[in-house]
Design a protein around this motif. Structure first.
Motif, PDB file in Angstrom:
ATOM      1  N   THR A 131       0.955  -1.326   0.017  1.00  0.00           N
ATOM      2  CA  THR A 131       0.200   0.104  -0.138  1.00  0.00           C
ATOM      3  C   THR A 131       0.814   1.332   0.065  1.00  0.00           C
ATOM      4  OG1 THR A 131      -1.743  -1.045   0.954  1.00  0.00           O
ATOM      5  CG2 THR A 131      -1.775   1.190   1.242  1.00  0.00           C
ATOM      6  N   PRO A 132       1.776   1.458   0.761  1.00  0.00           N
ATOM      7  CA  PRO A 132       2.859   2.698   0.835  1.00  0.00           C
ATOM      8  C   PRO A 132       3.420   2.800  -0.590  1.00  0.00           C
ATOM      9  CG  PRO A 132       3.097   1.414   3.014  1.00  0.00           C
ATOM     10  CD  PRO A 132       2.305   0.355   2.141  1.00  0.00           C
ATOM     11  N   ALA A 133       3.917   1.784  -0.967  1.00  0.00           N
ATOM     12  CA  ALA A 133       4.606   1.699  -2.381  1.00  0.00           C
ATOM     13  C   ALA A 133       3.544   2.245  -3.447  1.00  0.00           C
ATOM     14  CB  ALA A 133       5.028   0.499  -2.631  1.00  0.00           C
ATOM     15  N   LEU A 134       2.343   1.611  -3.454  1.00  0.00           N
ATOM     16  CA  LEU A 134       1.480   1.978  -4.321  1.00  0.00           C
ATOM     17  C   LEU A 134       1.004   3.634  -4.179  1.00  0.00           C
ATOM     18  CD1 LEU A 134      -1.230  -0.766  -4.167  1.00  0.00           C
ATOM     19  CD2 LEU A 134       0.195  -0.316  -6.219  1.00  0.00           C
ATOM     20  N   ASN A 135       0.859   4.169  -2.986  1.00  0.00           N
ATOM     21  CA  ASN A 135       0.667   5.504  -3.018  1.00  0.00           C
ATOM     22  C   ASN A 135       1.947   6.317  -3.382  1.00  0.00           C
ATOM     23  OD1 ASN A 135      -1.999   4.945  -1.470  1.00  0.00           O
ATOM     24  ND2 ASN A 135      -0.799   4.976   0.618  1.00  0.00           N
ATOM     25  N   GLN A 136       3.143   5.891  -3.158  1.00  0.00           N
ATOM     26  CA  GLN A 136       4.347   6.625  -3.658  1.00  0.00           C
ATOM     27  C   GLN A 136       3.952   6.535  -5.309  1.00  0.00           C
ATOM     28  OE1 GLN A 136       7.923   4.798  -3.016  1.00  0.00           O
ATOM     29  NE2 GLN A 136       9.210   6.494  -3.274  1.00  0.00           N
ATOM     30  N   ARG A 137       3.860   5.403  -5.775  1.00  0.00           N
ATOM     31  CA  ARG A 137       3.761   5.471  -7.372  1.00  0.00           C
ATOM     32  C   ARG A 137       2.505   6.303  -7.848  1.00  0.00           C
ATOM     33  NH1 ARG A 137       6.081   5.635 -12.059  1.00  0.00           N
ATOM     34  NH2 ARG A 137       4.802   4.959 -13.856  1.00  0.00           N
ATOM     35  N   ALA A 138       1.381   6.476  -6.890  1.00  0.00           N
ATOM     36  CA  ALA A 138       0.451   7.425  -7.389  1.00  0.00           C
ATOM     37  C   ALA A 138       1.022   8.731  -7.375  1.00  0.00           C
ATOM     38  CB  ALA A 138      -0.703   7.023  -6.721  1.00  0.00           C
ATOM     39  N   GLU A 139       1.679   9.242  -6.165  1.00  0.00           N
ATOM     40  CA  GLU A 139       2.236  10.684  -6.156  1.00  0.00           C
ATOM     41  C   GLU A 139       3.260  10.761  -7.269  1.00  0.00           C
ATOM     42  OE1 GLU A 139       3.126  13.960  -4.866  1.00  0.00           O
ATOM     43  OE2 GLU A 139       1.591  12.911  -4.014  1.00  0.00           O
ATOM     44  N   ARG A 140       4.093   9.831  -7.719  1.00  0.00           N
ATOM     45  CA  ARG A 140       4.727  10.169  -8.873  1.00  0.00           C
ATOM     46  C   ARG A 140       4.100  10.381 -10.137  1.00  0.00           C
ATOM     47  NH1 ARG A 140       9.012   5.037  -7.580  1.00  0.00           N
ATOM     48  NH2 ARG A 140      10.321   6.109  -5.633  1.00  0.00           N
ATOM     49  N   LEU A 141       2.869   9.731 -10.117  1.00  0.00           N
ATOM     50  CA  LEU A 141       2.172   9.952 -11.495  1.00  0.00           C
ATOM     51  C   LEU A 141       1.405  11.122 -11.498  1.00  0.00           C
ATOM     52  CD1 LEU A 141       0.336   6.446 -11.686  1.00  0.00           C
ATOM     53  CD2 LEU A 141       2.264   7.363 -13.247  1.00  0.00           C
ATOM     54  N   ARG A 142       1.182  11.729 -10.404  1.00  0.00           N
ATOM     55  CA  ARG A 142       0.535  12.682 -10.085  1.00  0.00           C
ATOM     56  C   ARG A 142       1.630  14.132 -10.325  1.00  0.00           C
ATOM     57  NH1 ARG A 142      -2.394  10.794  -5.896  1.00  0.00           N
ATOM     58  NH2 ARG A 142      -0.820  11.020  -4.277  1.00  0.00           N
ATOM     59  N   ARG A 143       2.855  13.679  -9.927  1.00  0.00           N
ATOM     60  CA  ARG A 143       3.927  14.611 -10.187  1.00  0.00           C
ATOM     61  C   ARG A 143       4.462  14.897 -11.692  1.00  0.00           C
ATOM     62  NH1 ARG A 143       7.068  12.852  -6.628  1.00  0.00           N
ATOM     63  NH2 ARG A 143       8.549  11.700  -7.788  1.00  0.00           N
ATOM     64  N   ASP A 144       4.297  13.676 -12.491  1.00  0.00           N
ATOM     65  CA  ASP A 144       4.546  13.618 -13.825  1.00  0.00           C
ATOM     66  C   ASP A 144       3.213  14.538 -14.519  1.00  0.00           C
ATOM     67  OD1 ASP A 144       6.691  12.294 -13.667  1.00  0.00           O
ATOM     68  OD2 ASP A 144       5.875  10.495 -14.285  1.00  0.00           O
ATOM     69  N   LEU A 145       2.292  14.357 -14.242  1.00  0.00           N
ATOM     70  CA  LEU A 145       1.034  15.217 -14.722  1.00  0.00           C
ATOM     71  C   LEU A 145       1.105  16.438 -14.747  1.00  0.00           C
ATOM     72  CD1 LEU A 145      -1.719  15.120 -16.336  1.00  0.00           C
ATOM     73  CD2 LEU A 145      -2.788  14.767 -14.073  1.00  0.00           C
ATOM     74  N   SER A 146       1.798  16.966 -13.469  1.00  0.00           N
ATOM     75  CA  SER A 146       2.166  18.311 -12.982  1.00  0.00           C
ATOM     76  C   SER A 146       3.097  18.991 -13.835  1.00  0.00           C
ATOM     77  CB  SER A 146       2.375  18.349 -11.602  1.00  0.00           C
ATOM     78  OG  SER A 146       2.685  19.918 -11.152  1.00  0.00           O
ATOM     79  N   ASP A 147       4.189  18.012 -14.228  1.00  0.00           N
ATOM     80  CA  ASP A 147       5.412  18.361 -14.976  1.00  0.00           C
ATOM     81  C   ASP A 147       4.842  18.685 -16.210  1.00  0.00           C
ATOM     82  OD1 ASP A 147       7.231  18.092 -13.041  1.00  0.00           O
ATOM     83  OD2 ASP A 147       7.807  16.097 -13.588  1.00  0.00           O
ATOM     84  N   VAL A 148       3.981  17.965 -16.838  1.00  0.00           N
ATOM     85  CA  VAL A 148       3.235  17.916 -18.379  1.00  0.00           C
ATOM     86  C   VAL A 148       2.793  19.333 -18.195  1.00  0.00           C
ATOM     87  CG1 VAL A 148       1.488  17.200 -19.683  1.00  0.00           C
ATOM     88  CG2 VAL A 148       2.968  15.445 -18.778  1.00  0.00           C
ATOM     89  N   GLU A 149       1.696  19.768 -17.281  1.00  0.00           N
ATOM     90  CA  GLU A 149       1.158  20.930 -17.369  1.00  0.00           C
ATOM     91  C   GLU A 149       2.032  22.293 -17.139  1.00  0.00           C
ATOM     92  OE1 GLU A 149      -1.306  20.353 -14.019  1.00  0.00           O
ATOM     93  OE2 GLU A 149      -2.700  19.318 -14.976  1.00  0.00           O
ATOM     94  N   GLY A 150       3.347  22.018 -16.464  1.00  0.00           N
ATOM     95  CA  GLY A 150       4.006  23.005 -16.461  1.00  0.00           C
ATOM     96  C   GLY A 150       5.020  23.314 -17.653  1.00  0.00           C
ATOM     97  N   LEU A 151       5.316  22.242 -18.338  1.00  0.00           N
ATOM     98  CA  LEU A 151       5.895  22.242 -19.467  1.00  0.00           C
ATOM     99  C   LEU A 151       5.039  23.107 -20.683  1.00  0.00           C
ATOM    100  CD1 LEU A 151       7.690  18.859 -19.578  1.00  0.00           C
ATOM    101  CD2 LEU A 151       8.962  21.099 -19.742  1.00  0.00           C
ATOM    102  N   ARG A 152       3.860  22.473 -20.534  1.00  0.00           N
ATOM    103  CA  ARG A 152       2.978  23.422 -21.456  1.00  0.00           C
ATOM    104  C   ARG A 152       2.926  24.836 -21.271  1.00  0.00           C
ATOM    105  NH1 ARG A 152       1.745  22.864 -26.160  1.00  0.00           N
ATOM    106  NH2 ARG A 152       1.474  20.802 -26.236  1.00  0.00           N
ATOM    107  N   LEU A 153       2.615  25.182 -19.927  1.00  0.00           N
ATOM    108  CA  LEU A 153       2.657  26.656 -19.576  1.00  0.00           C
ATOM    109  C   LEU A 153       3.955  27.370 -20.037  1.00  0.00           C
ATOM    110  CD1 LEU A 153       1.351  28.999 -18.298  1.00  0.00           C
ATOM    111  CD2 LEU A 153       2.345  28.392 -16.112  1.00  0.00           C
ATOM    112  N   LEU A 154       5.272  26.693 -19.742  1.00  0.00           N
ATOM    113  CA  LEU A 154       6.475  27.213 -20.217  1.00  0.00           C
ATOM    114  C   LEU A 154       6.579  27.244 -21.551  1.00  0.00           C
ATOM    115  CD1 LEU A 154       9.459  27.586 -19.505  1.00  0.00           C
ATOM    116  CD2 LEU A 154       9.814  25.299 -19.778  1.00  0.00           C
TER     117      LEU A 154
END
Length: 377
Positions: A131-154
């Motif tokens: 469960t903690p590892a799954l949560n960590q993976r989910a956080e990484r996926l959220r961070r990747d999505l945030s990176d995509v949005e940041g790159l688009r704004l950039l």
């Protein structure tokens, strides 16, 4: 239960997205463009406006080139992140589907392992660890999505800055054109005889023939002692930012070979003198278009052909870095091409070409042994 464990392990084994660095290059390029803008303001009041404007145009060209590279890298990185996220969609959907089957409304036996209480306990312990590892993976996926949005704004912000830079560099080029037209401070080594020049052009069918007769068009030659360039041979800067499209002796599409090199450059790129020299000829010639011929030392000629705008007059003595002209064409003003993810090395956005030839005592030499060739242009 086993299916849930297998899916969880697959998700945890997925690669973590690397720290994105594309934005750093675009931001650094933005600072270059800001510096060039300041230089443009200062150049209007500079005592030596030609030199100041030359440096300004070169600063803009460097900044715009870096901005294009940064935007391309950002676009490529965004596509990679989107691809990684999309590749996980199927596995995430499967995991959610399995979780949805484990609803509280089902009979208690749905949570029992086929191996009995011991198997159920072991599976429960395994899920508790996952469960903690799954949560960590989910956080990484959220961070990747945030990176995509940041790159688009950039990219949106950088595209706006690129458009302003394209407009400003056009203003700098126009100011440089005017400054060169008003320039009267260059020393004159000789006066070009227009009649002899016309006769030489009409009687010359090749660049070889024209070059060998250049001394005939000079009148009242006062002579000049040029600086020694022997130690510079092999490291002279290219007259323009560009990529080698064709080497010396390499046949073109029609099978024609020439002793010089062909550089692919961007529209409107600034062409400057690689070393101090005498302008032996400036004007149209044969099928080469606008031609400038430099004489850095007796018996040595550097031929530049293909510019859209040429500066100077035959007989003038110029210093290294003096503007010689601008390439043809106008750069795009909307910045759309800068967002293209195609590689720089292909030269697709370098639609203009400059031909460079070096001659010593009427014998062609390989220009690549004279100039410092930057593979990245």
């Amino acid at each position: 239960m086993r299916r849930l464990v297998v899916l969880a392990v697959c998700l945890l084994a997925a690669p973590v997205s690397a720290q994105d660095e594309a934005g750093d290059l675009a931001r650094a390029a933005g600072k270059l463009l800001e510096t060039a803008s300041v230089q443009l303001d200062e150049a209007t009041s500079a005592r030596d406006r030609v030199r100041a404007l030359t440096q300004t145009v070169q600063a803009y060209e460097a900044g715009l080139s870096a901005m294009r590279a940064g935007l391309r890298r950002a676009a490529i990185r965004e596509a990679q992140l989107r691809g990684q996220l999309e590749s996980r969609d199927a596995e995430i959907a499967q995991l959610l589907a399995v979780l949805q089957t484990l609803t509280p409304g089902q009979a208690p036996t749905a949570f029992l392992h086929p191996d009995g209480p011991n198997g159920t306990a072991r599976a429960g312990m395994l899920l508790a660890e996952l469960t903690p590892a799954l949560n960590q993976r989910a956080e990484r996926l959220r961070r990747d999505l945030s990176d995509v949005e940041g790159l688009r704004l950039l990219q949106q912000q950088a595209a706006e800055q690129l458009q302003l830079g394209l407009s400003d560099v056009q203003s700098a080029r126009a100011a440089l054109n005017q400054a060169m037209a008003n320039r009267t401070d260059l020393p004159q080594r000789f006066t070009q005889d227009p009649v002899r020049t016309a006769i030489l052009i009409d009687s010359s069918e090749t660049l070889d023939a024209f070059s060998s007769g250049l001394t005939e068009i000079a009148a009242d030659d006062v002579g000049w002692s040029p600086p020694d360039i022997d130690d510079q041979i092999g490291s002279l800067p290219l007259p323009v930012r560009g990529l080698v499209l064709r080497s010396a002796g390499e046949p073109d599409a029609a099978g024609v070979t020439r002793p010089g090199i062909l550089l692919a450059t961007r529209p409107g790129a600034l062409v400057t003198a690689p070393t101090a020299a005498t302008l032996r000829y400036v004007g149209p010639l044969l099928d080469f278009g606008s031609v400038t011929i430099l004489e850095p030392r007796p018996g040595t000629l550097i031929v530049l052909a293909g510019m859209g705008v040429s500066y100077g007059e035959a007989g003038q003595i110029i210093a290294a870095g003096t503007p010689l002209g601008l390439m043809s064409g106008l750069p795009g003003q909307d910045g759309a091409d800068a967002l293209s993810t195609r590689g720089e090395g292909g030269g697709a956005d370098r639609s203009e070409t400059l031909y460079i030839e070096v001659r010593q005592d009427d014998v062609p030499l390989d220009p690549q042994t004279w100039f410092s060739i930057d593979k990245d242009g």
